[in-house]
Design an enzyme around this catalytic site. Structure first.
Site, mmCIF file in Angstrom:
data_model
loop_
_atom_site.group_PDB
_atom_site.id
_atom_site.type_symbol
_atom_site.label_atom_id
_atom_site.label_comp_id
_atom_site.label_asym_id
_atom_site.label_seq_id
_atom_site.Cartn_x
_atom_site.Cartn_y
_atom_site.Cartn_z
ATOM 1 N N TYR A 176 -91.624 -3.928 25.829
ATOM 2 C CA TYR A 176 -92.691 -4.915 26.637
ATOM 3 C C TYR A 176 -92.297 -5.046 28.217
ATOM 4 O O TYR A 176 -91.972 -6.047 28.484
ATOM 5 C CB TYR A 176 -91.484 -5.900 26.154
ATOM 6 C CG TYR A 176 -91.484 -6.523 24.830
ATOM 7 C CD1 TYR A 176 -92.400 -6.738 23.763
ATOM 8 C CD2 TYR A 176 -91.078 -5.932 23.180
ATOM 9 C CE1 TYR A 176 -92.845 -7.462 22.385
ATOM 10 C CE2 TYR A 176 -91.181 -6.417 21.799
ATOM 11 C CZ TYR A 176 -92.087 -6.961 21.442
ATOM 12 O OH TYR A 176 -92.345 -7.291 20.878
ATOM 13 N N PHE B 249 -88.192 -16.147 28.799
ATOM 14 C CA PHE B 249 -87.857 -15.725 27.534
ATOM 15 C C PHE B 249 -87.592 -14.271 27.127
ATOM 16 O O PHE B 249 -87.085 -13.690 25.378
ATOM 17 C CB PHE B 249 -89.582 -16.258 26.361
ATOM 18 C CG PHE B 249 -90.325 -15.214 26.737
ATOM 19 C CD1 PHE B 249 -90.195 -14.287 25.776
ATOM 20 C CD2 PHE B 249 -91.870 -15.677 27.618
ATOM 21 C CE1 PHE B 249 -91.647 -12.826 25.985
ATOM 22 C CE2 PHE B 249 -92.471 -15.145 26.989
ATOM 23 C CZ PHE B 249 -93.095 -13.805 26.672
ATOM 24 N N THR C 139 -100.266 -15.413 18.809
ATOM 25 C CA THR C 139 -98.857 -15.005 18.798
ATOM 26 C C THR C 139 -97.997 -16.078 18.321
ATOM 27 O O THR C 139 -96.809 -15.754 18.011
ATOM 28 C CB THR C 139 -98.687 -14.971 20.438
ATOM 29 O OG1 THR C 139 -99.625 -13.570 21.155
ATOM 30 C CG2 THR C 139 -96.929 -14.523 21.029
ATOM 31 N N ARG D 269 -99.416 -14.329 10.991
ATOM 32 C CA ARG D 269 -98.651 -15.009 11.215
ATOM 33 C C ARG D 269 -98.327 -16.037 11.178
ATOM 34 O O ARG D 269 -98.192 -17.410 10.946
ATOM 35 C CB ARG D 269 -98.130 -14.828 12.586
ATOM 36 C CG ARG D 269 -97.596 -13.696 13.645
ATOM 37 C CD ARG D 269 -97.899 -13.898 15.168
ATOM 38 N NE ARG D 269 -97.360 -12.602 15.400
ATOM 39 C CZ ARG D 269 -97.845 -11.924 16.647
ATOM 40 N NH1 ARG D 269 -98.809 -12.750 17.940
ATOM 41 N NH2 ARG D 269 -97.122 -10.866 17.058
ATOM 42 N N HIS E 289 -95.599 -7.398 16.290
ATOM 43 C CA HIS E 289 -95.792 -6.935 17.029
ATOM 44 C C HIS E 289 -96.950 -6.349 16.283
ATOM 45 O O HIS E 289 -96.960 -4.869 16.033
ATOM 46 C CB HIS E 289 -94.877 -6.111 17.622
ATOM 47 C CG HIS E 289 -95.777 -5.628 19.381
ATOM 48 N ND1 HIS E 289 -95.345 -6.278 20.410
ATOM 49 C CD2 HIS E 289 -96.197 -3.674 18.694
ATOM 50 C CE1 HIS E 289 -96.689 -4.584 21.014
ATOM 51 N NE2 HIS E 289 -96.791 -3.990 20.154
HETATM 52 P P1 IDP Z 1 -98.116 -10.583 21.273
HETATM 53 O O1 IDP Z 1 -97.312 -10.471 19.762
HETATM 54 O O2 IDP Z 1 -98.967 -11.708 20.277
HETATM 55 O O3 IDP Z 1 -99.362 -9.360 21.892
HETATM 56 P P2 IDP Z 1 -96.986 -11.457 23.672
HETATM 57 O O4 IDP Z 1 -97.460 -12.205 24.585
HETATM 58 O O5 IDP Z 1 -97.387 -10.868 23.873
HETATM 59 O O6 IDP Z 1 -97.075 -11.734 22.259
HETATM 60 O O7 IDP Z 1 -95.696 -11.558 23.847
HETATM 61 C C1 IDP Z 1 -95.084 -10.674 23.044
HETATM 62 C C2 IDP Z 1 -94.196 -11.684 22.148
HETATM 63 O O8 IDP Z 1 -92.639 -11.970 23.218
HETATM 64 C C3 IDP Z 1 -94.159 -12.680 21.105
HETATM 65 O O9 IDP Z 1 -94.409 -11.707 19.867
HETATM 66 C C4 IDP Z 1 -92.670 -13.169 20.927
HETATM 67 O O10 IDP Z 1 -92.136 -12.798 20.143
HETATM 68 C C5 IDP Z 1 -92.150 -12.883 22.305
HETATM 69 N N1 IDP Z 1 -92.446 -14.612 23.227
HETATM 70 C C6 IDP Z 1 -94.070 -14.629 23.728
HETATM 71 N N2 IDP Z 1 -93.983 -15.904 24.310
HETATM 72 C C7 IDP Z 1 -93.210 -16.264 24.118
HETATM 73 C C8 IDP Z 1 -92.515 -17.513 24.073
HETATM 74 O O11 IDP Z 1 -92.872 -18.186 25.125
HETATM 75 N N3 IDP Z 1 -90.942 -18.112 23.179
HETATM 76 C C9 IDP Z 1 -90.127 -16.715 23.103
HETATM 77 N N4 IDP Z 1 -91.131 -15.730 22.724
HETATM 78 C C10 IDP Z 1 -92.176 -15.641 23.387
HETATM 79 MG MG MG Z 2 -98.698 -7.848 23.132
#
Ligand code: IDP
Ligand code: MG
Length: 149
Positions: free
Chosen positions: A49, A57, A91, A102, A115
């Site tokens: 990540y 977050f 997401t 999801r 993920h």
């Molecule tokens: P993705 O998993 O759909 O690729 P990303 O933007 O890469 O989404 O974010 C990675 C992970 O971080 C998300 O799957 C989620 O678990 C967490 N996440 C992302 N945005 C937030 C938020 O605004 N609040 C809490 N957790 C978040």
């Molecule tokens: Mg991602």
């Protein structure tokens, strides 16, 4: 063949959703080439990540991802990266379409079950974080000639 990294997060493992997620990807016609149940060390969570390290977050994400075992997988197939992202859904599960993982199985952005890599470059990078080349199995699905024209 294209490859992607997919991980069932600790909420998905604890909720008994490993079989459901695998069934969706297998049923689509994708091929599982590596899998492992593992509680991730912090170092690999930070690597996976890395683009989120400075996000507000991130501390709660790191705590969530290391709270229990994850189920790590590599899947193969034509255009597998976008195909899996479509099956996974948005997401935020509140925005995820019905029929997606999801959309069907989750409620909260901080507990979104899976993920999946977002580009072929991310897929190569993420597979390399969690697997060595000799972890990847090479074999053919018996239905290959019916899955692809
Ligand atoms: P993705 O998993 O759909 O690729 P990303 O933007 O890469 O989404 O974010 C990675 C992970 O971080 C998300 O799957 C989620 O678990 C967490 N996440 C992302 N945005 C937030 C938020 O605004 N609040 C809490 N957790 C978040
Ligand atoms: Mg991602």
């Amino acid at each position: 063949m294209d490859q992607t990294f997919v991980m069932i997060k600790p909420d998905g493992v604890a909720r008994g959703l490993i079989g459901d997620v695998i069934a969706r990807l297998e049923g689509k016609g994708l091929q599982l080439v590596a899998a492992r149940l593992e509680k991730l060390p912090e170092k690999r969570v930070m690597e996976q990540y890395r683009e989120h390290l400075e996000k507000p977050f991130f501390p709660s994400l790191r705590h969530y991802i290391t709270s229990g075992p994850c189920f790590l997988m590599v899947w193969e197939g034509k255009n597998v990266v976008p195909v899996v992202r479509t099956l996974v859904g948005a997401t935020n599960p509140a925005d995820a379409a019905p029929g997606t993982i999801r959309g069907d199985l989750a409620m909260d952005i901080g507990r979104n079950v899976v993920h999946a890599s977002d580009s072929p470059e991310s897929a190569r990078r993420e597979i390399g974080i969690h697997f060595s080349p000799d972890n990847l199995c090479s074999y053919r699905r018996a239905d290959e000639t019916f899955l692809y024209e």
